[in-house]
Design an enzyme around this catalytic site. Structure first.
Site, PDB file in Angstrom:
ATOM      1  N   GLY A  93       1.735  -2.061   4.837  1.00  0.00           N
ATOM      2  CA  GLY A  93       3.167  -2.110   4.620  1.00  0.00           C
ATOM      3  C   GLY A  93       3.551  -3.547   4.335  1.00  0.00           C
ATOM      4  O   GLY A  93       3.200  -4.460   5.090  1.00  0.00           O
ATOM      5  N   ASP A 150       6.635  -2.576  -2.443  1.00  0.00           N
ATOM      6  CA  ASP A 150       5.750  -3.694  -2.131  1.00  0.00           C
ATOM      7  C   ASP A 150       6.044  -4.925  -2.977  1.00  0.00           C
ATOM      8  O   ASP A 150       5.779  -6.041  -2.550  1.00  0.00           O
ATOM      9  CB  ASP A 150       4.291  -3.268  -2.327  1.00  0.00           C
ATOM     10  CG  ASP A 150       3.842  -2.303  -1.244  1.00  0.00           C
ATOM     11  OD1 ASP A 150       3.240  -2.772  -0.265  1.00  0.00           O
ATOM     12  OD2 ASP A 150       4.106  -1.089  -1.366  1.00  0.00           O
ATOM     13  N   ARG A 161      -4.994  -8.765  -0.403  1.00  0.00           N
ATOM     14  CA  ARG A 161      -4.466  -7.694  -1.242  1.00  0.00           C
ATOM     15  C   ARG A 161      -3.567  -8.323  -2.300  1.00  0.00           C
ATOM     16  O   ARG A 161      -2.718  -9.139  -1.972  1.00  0.00           O
ATOM     17  CB  ARG A 161      -3.686  -6.659  -0.421  1.00  0.00           C
ATOM     18  CG  ARG A 161      -4.542  -5.955   0.639  1.00  0.00           C
ATOM     19  CD  ARG A 161      -3.804  -4.765   1.235  1.00  0.00           C
ATOM     20  NE  ARG A 161      -3.692  -3.700   0.265  1.00  0.00           N
ATOM     21  CZ  ARG A 161      -2.937  -2.607   0.455  1.00  0.00           C
ATOM     22  NH1 ARG A 161      -2.224  -2.475   1.571  1.00  0.00           N
ATOM     23  NH2 ARG A 161      -2.877  -1.653  -0.458  1.00  0.00           N
TER      24      ARG A 161
END
Length: 373
Positions: free
Chosen positions: A50, A249, A101
């Site tokens: 998240g 995101d 990421r």
């Protein structure tokens, strides 16, 4: 350590704990992260996930990693030399953790904030430098708590009791600090006696909707129904959905929003059925330096997440090729409104997003003041 309040990240007595979300819903286990390798792995393998929660975990993770790195840093005997060494190591740690990421902007945003906090501290000792990092990590966490509450208040002004609400992936308590982003109005409404009927997409291939959203809503006594991703059209067509709420995101300057794979399909369907589609985006996830969704790097994840992760036996032959993008981009034209902690943003997004990020105006302001919690 006693039983902890449900949250993806806890910082207690100088130690960083994260809820290992790969074990949910069967086990609720908090693990300690002590160095940059453990922080990187936790983010990469989705033990913490998240966008907002990743940012919070990165802030604390950089601090505890630097504390560990200090143990192996020999002192030169000169404060300025030691501070230069500290800055160089910090830069490497931030770059390393920030690479875990690529799509969620909060990760690099938090890493950049931590590095800048050191530079702006003008520390005269290593102790002061470390303190500056800790203060910044706490501030990132505190800001996220307040942002979640604010998004909940603004989001609730768009929803009414009795509404059927469809959500995708997980943008609740497990993805941020208390309440989450797009689930924040659900939680706040529930506390105030609203009756929502939430439909949660299972969210293939990692099943965040099934394992996380359905679990946390059910845990709080909120009416939730789990559906497969390919059932969204049916529940919309049957008139069961009054609004779609999703997280984000990374949002670009023109209002395109990257979110978990499958989000854009819901937006297209919602447009077809004239259902409002609301994307909840803390301003820390708005990337004004990226012009459109075409410029977002989409993370491609391991084939085995589709082939075998949730199955006793592989679901397809080993030689079959698999494509596993983690995100897709919802074009701005399909988004009814963007909910931020500073207000509700409506089109034209390219103008209003810039204004709200820069604090030039609140696009839709609530009459009541936000309560701290």
């Amino acid at each position: 350590m006693g039983k902890l309040e449900l949250a993806p990240v806890h910082f207690i007595d100088g130690k960083l704990y994260i809820l290992d979300q790969t074990l949910l819903p069967e086990e609720e286990v908090y693990i300690e992260l002590q160095n940059k390798e453990e922080v990187f792995d936790a983010i990469k393998t989705l033990k913490v996930r998240g966008a907002p929660a990743i940012g919070v975990a990165a802030g604390y993770g950089i601090y505890v990693s630097m504390r560990r790195e200090l143990m192996s840093m020999p002192s030169s005997g000169y404060v300025q030399e030691d501070l230069m060494t500290f800055g160089g190591v910090l830069r490497d740690v931030c770059k390393y953790i920030g690479s875990a990421r690529p799509t969620a902007v909060n990760l690099t945003w938090a890493a950049e904030r931590m590095e800048l906090a050191f530079k702006n501290s003008h520390a005269t000792s290593i102790r002061e430098a470390a303190k500056a990092l800790l203060n910044e990590a706490v501030e990132i966490h505190s800001e996220d708590i307040q942002a979640c509450r604010a998004m909940g208040e603004y989001g609730l002004s768009l929803l009414g009791s009795g509404m059927g609400i469809l959500t995708h992936c997980n943008a609740g308590t497990l993805a941020a600090s208390k309440y989450g982003t797009c689930l924040a109005p659900i939680y706040l409404g529930h506390e105030q006696g609203y009756e929502f009927h939430v439909y949660a997409d299972e969210t293939r291939p990692l099943l965040q909707g099934a394992r996380l959203t359905a679990w946390e809503l059910n845990r709080e006594g909120i009416d939730v129904t789990l559906i497969c991703d390919n059932m969204a059209n049916t529940v919309m067509k049957q008139g069961l959905i009054d609004a779609v709420v999703v997280g984000c995101d990374r949002m670009t300057a023109n209002g395109d929003g990257a979110n978990k794979i499958g989000t854009s399909a819901l937006a297209v369907l919602a447009k077809e059925y004239d259902i409002p589609f609301y994307m909840f985006v803390p301003t820390s996830s708005i990337d004004l330096n990226t012009l459109s969704g075409e410029d977002i790097e989409i993370e491609i994840r391991d084939e085995e997440e589709i082939r075998s992760l949730w199955y006793e036996k592989p679901m397809t032959p080993q030689e079959v090729k698999i494509f596993n993008p983690a995100f897709d981009v919802t074009p701005a034209k399909y988004i009814t409104a963007i909910v931020t902690e500073k207000g509700i943003v409506r089109p034209p997004f390219d103008v209003n997003l810039k204004a709200i990020v820069n604090g030039e105006k609140q696009v839709e302001e609530l009459d009541s003041s936000l309560e701290e919690f």
